[in-house]
Scaffold this motif. Structure first.
Motif, mmCIF file in Angstrom:
data_model
loop_
_atom_site.group_PDB
_atom_site.id
_atom_site.type_symbol
_atom_site.label_atom_id
_atom_site.label_comp_id
_atom_site.label_asym_id
_atom_site.label_seq_id
_atom_site.Cartn_x
_atom_site.Cartn_y
_atom_site.Cartn_z
ATOM 1 N N UNK A 38 -7.563 3.141 12.286
ATOM 2 C CA UNK A 38 -6.544 1.788 11.862
ATOM 3 C C UNK A 38 -5.697 2.375 10.683
ATOM 4 N N UNK A 39 -6.251 3.043 9.881
ATOM 5 C CA UNK A 39 -5.362 3.612 8.694
ATOM 6 C C UNK A 39 -4.086 4.485 9.063
ATOM 7 N N UNK A 40 -4.378 5.346 10.075
ATOM 8 C CA UNK A 40 -3.073 6.016 10.613
ATOM 9 C C UNK A 40 -2.527 5.529 11.993
ATOM 10 N N UNK A 41 -3.079 4.343 12.253
ATOM 11 C CA UNK A 41 -2.296 3.839 13.701
ATOM 12 C C UNK A 41 -2.660 4.871 14.906
ATOM 13 N N UNK A 150 1.033 -2.405 15.597
ATOM 14 C CA UNK A 150 0.591 -3.557 15.199
ATOM 15 C C UNK A 150 0.689 -4.635 16.551
ATOM 16 N N UNK A 226 6.512 -13.486 13.656
ATOM 17 C CA UNK A 226 6.691 -14.661 13.231
ATOM 18 C C UNK A 226 7.022 -15.596 14.256
ATOM 19 N N UNK B 173 -0.384 3.413 3.548
ATOM 20 C CA UNK B 173 -0.768 3.022 4.965
ATOM 21 C C UNK B 173 -0.871 1.697 5.221
ATOM 22 N N UNK B 177 1.262 -0.745 7.621
ATOM 23 C CA UNK B 177 0.642 -1.405 8.822
ATOM 24 C C UNK B 177 0.894 -2.691 8.456
ATOM 25 N N UNK B 285 -1.784 13.693 8.033
ATOM 26 C CA UNK B 285 -1.880 12.169 8.525
ATOM 27 C C UNK B 285 -1.853 11.342 7.075
ATOM 28 N N UNK B 286 -0.805 10.129 7.457
ATOM 29 C CA UNK B 286 -0.670 9.494 6.366
ATOM 30 C C UNK B 286 -1.521 8.940 5.231
ATOM 31 N N UNK B 287 -2.878 8.560 6.064
ATOM 32 C CA UNK B 287 -3.857 8.136 5.230
ATOM 33 C C UNK B 287 -4.570 9.346 4.521
#
Lengths: 395, 395
Positions: A38-41, A150, A226, B173, B177, B285-287
């Protein structure tokens, strides 16, 4: 010994049909979701994981893998091999745009790893991209690292009937360019709409007098994080479609929208059940759809055949069902269709791939220097030609 | 006879440095924008067209080519060869994600065309993607078909000082996200911020007591087609950054924002002017940015060297300036940096490429099966090895 990798075998061009005397490597039971990061999707999956499995796992953490080629039992390995597309490509791109890295076995038995959980890289040739869409002819993918997004909570679906297919086709680039960023942007001709609603017993509440006038439909789905922005976007879209000549506008309730999208996904099977002899998924520049559909109608008429269709209009990916029982006539018709599409700057397949079923057209209509280059690339990976030899470039 | 293609020669890894005794094919005067196709949102350009030229031409019709590697005199041909990235990649992706088709000359003199004005294709191996980022070693690109986007009218820039680099890295992140979809998401350490604002004589109005506490900054730019949505997004972003520990928040006025972004783009030159001996653009990795920056600090300390940085945080693309005059020590340090990054699942270069300057590390640290496969792919295109032989894989 020919080797054919096989996921769920839901492809539409026969790329997972084995060669006589060869073996099939089935990934049906190599089907673990190895990681949802979930941190890096990012998700890391084995090739046998199906789109349905992955959707369940990503939904748990509010994420989504957006590629939706219309068959949820399809495997990710097969999706990578064929560069699967589907309705949401207009917003998210195709499989090629989601795969960040691979583990793959070369015909030599060597295992390579490409890319990673990386948003970008400029570190040598992009082997990830080369293997994607190579239809099992270069390497056998044993793991894929996929981009997740997301999962927007709000969706809305608008159906707009038009007087002519041409009007629908001309509306497409204007909708894409309007900035509302549709999740789905499909066109269906009147025949296809009648066939899929009938076969699914689906009543969309469109009055008979509108149905009579409507020779084509535009199906647009929007999504947003939204609720209010979604309402604004629907209004903007509605105004635009009305300007562009839509007969009426229907904002479909959730269940009807879902059923219509499902019915559209099954259009291939509906066409087959209706007796279609072949299905093509030519791709042209989005703005050339009207010209291509007009050329396709002329070609069909000249060959006394019927051609009906629907397609991922936002991508220029035109799906046509061809009704012509005579094989020689059908083959001449298909060749002319592909030539017409290529003359407009298009290619034979937007997402189904070449496989076995479109191979002879591909080899005949592509320039020889390109085919020879692809054959040399094939040899660089597979000098003995053991991987899926009957597919794509195979003789 | 070695042949090296050259655009504006603004690359950072020496991929357009010719080989001794070879010839340079300069594209400086092959610089026409051949077409801006507003229906398909596509531009067709010759390789010598610069990003500045293309920006002027697309602005005339309300469109934009979003890749912005920080040097507007860079040519599109060079961008394709190196798979150029830049600050906006977090929103739009890199060059690889924008190129829909190519015309390219093979070493044999044969001319091939790949892709087209097509949103998708599954028609044979993706030669477009293979040629992108191949640093002039596979083919010479003579034309590129590029994706264009609507040019959103509203932009806003937020600068957030944090107590530590680690806090900034951990915020990244969460911002990506959150769904606000930043156009730019950069981190700068305190040293780099001081250097670039000082060298550009740029006063951002940050009070001295905040500057003293701030060891790192996050720079976020948002864009939108709707002014009100942009305001809402800024508010959401501001709340998130405050939760994540930012010392203060500055919504920069347009001129200051532009100057800060320009100064950030010139960080490479500022570092060079400050005496940096090398620049790397590792990608992780971004995270994993916090872990990598901590490893980098340890490595620098162990080698009695200084390492400062900034980077495309949203992409995990960490740019580091290395201060160490001794070549042997520096080389050991770089190797350890690359090893640390690869251990975290990263790669040597996110966007600068391998060229000549990172070649020895690339060849030493990449697994031999992958290097051998890339060499065979090279031979498939260029059996006599005439294209840019000293670069990437060349010995």
């Amino acid at each position: 010994m020919p080797v054919t990798a096989r996921g769920s075998a839901t492809g539409l061009s026969g790329a997972c049909e084995p060669s006589a005397g060869g073996i099939v490597v089935s990934f049906e039971r190599m089907n673990s979701v190895l990681e949802i990061d979930t941190g890096n999707h990012v998700a890391i999956v084995q090739p046998g994981v199906t789109l349905a499995d992955l959707d369940l796992r990503t939904a748990e953490v509010g994420l989504t893998y957006p590629v939706s080629p219309g068959e949820l039992s399809a495997s990710l390995g097969g999706n990578v091999a064929t560069n699967a597309g589907g309705m949401r490509a207009v917003r998210y791109g195709v499989t090629r745009n989601q795969v960040l890295g691979l583990e793959a076995v070369l015909p030599s038995g060597e295992v390579i790893r490409t890319g990673g959980k990386l948003a970008k890289a400029s570190t040598g040739y992009d082997l990830t991209q080369l293997i994607i869409g190579s239809e099992g002819t270069l390497a056998v993918v044993t793991e894929a690292t996929l981009r997740l997004y997301p999962r927007p909570p709000h969706q809305a679906t608008v159906l707009a009937p038009f007087h002519t297919v041409d009007e629908v086709a001309r509306a497409v680039p204007k909708v894409v360019n309007s900035g509302v960023a549709p999740l789905i942007l499909e066109y269906l001709d009147g025949f296809t709409m009648a066939a899929i609603t009938h076969s699914q017993d689906l009543d969309l509440g469109i009055p008979a007098q509108v149905k009579e006038k409507a020779q084509a439909y535009l199906l647009v789905m929007l999504e947003s994080g939204h609720a209010q922005r979604l309402d604004e976007d629907i209004e903007q879209l509605g105004n635009l479609l009305t300007e562009l000549g839509s007969i009426d506008l229907y904002v479909l309730p959730g269940p009807s929208a879902r059923r219509l999208v499902e019915a559209r996904e099954k259009a291939f099977w509906t066409s087959k059940a209706a007796g279609a002899h072949d299905i093509v998924d030519t791709v042209v520049p989005r703005a050339a759809i009207p010209e291509f559909l007009s050329a396709a109608a002329d070609i069909a008429k000249r060959h006394s055949s019927l051609v009906f269709g629907c397609g991922h209009a936002g991508d220029g990916n035109v799906h046509l069902a061809v009704f012509q029982a005579d094989e020689a006539v059908r083959s001449a018709l298909l060749r002319e269709l592909f030539e017409a599409c290529m003359k407009l700057g298009g290619l034979i397949s937007g997402e189904h791939g070449i496989g076995r079923s479109k191979k002879s057209y591909f080899l005949q209509l592509t320039d020889p220097a390109t085919i020879e280059l692809m054959r040399r690339v094939k040899t660089a990976f597979d000098p003995d030609g053991i991987l899926n030899p009957g597919v794509l470039l195979g003789s």
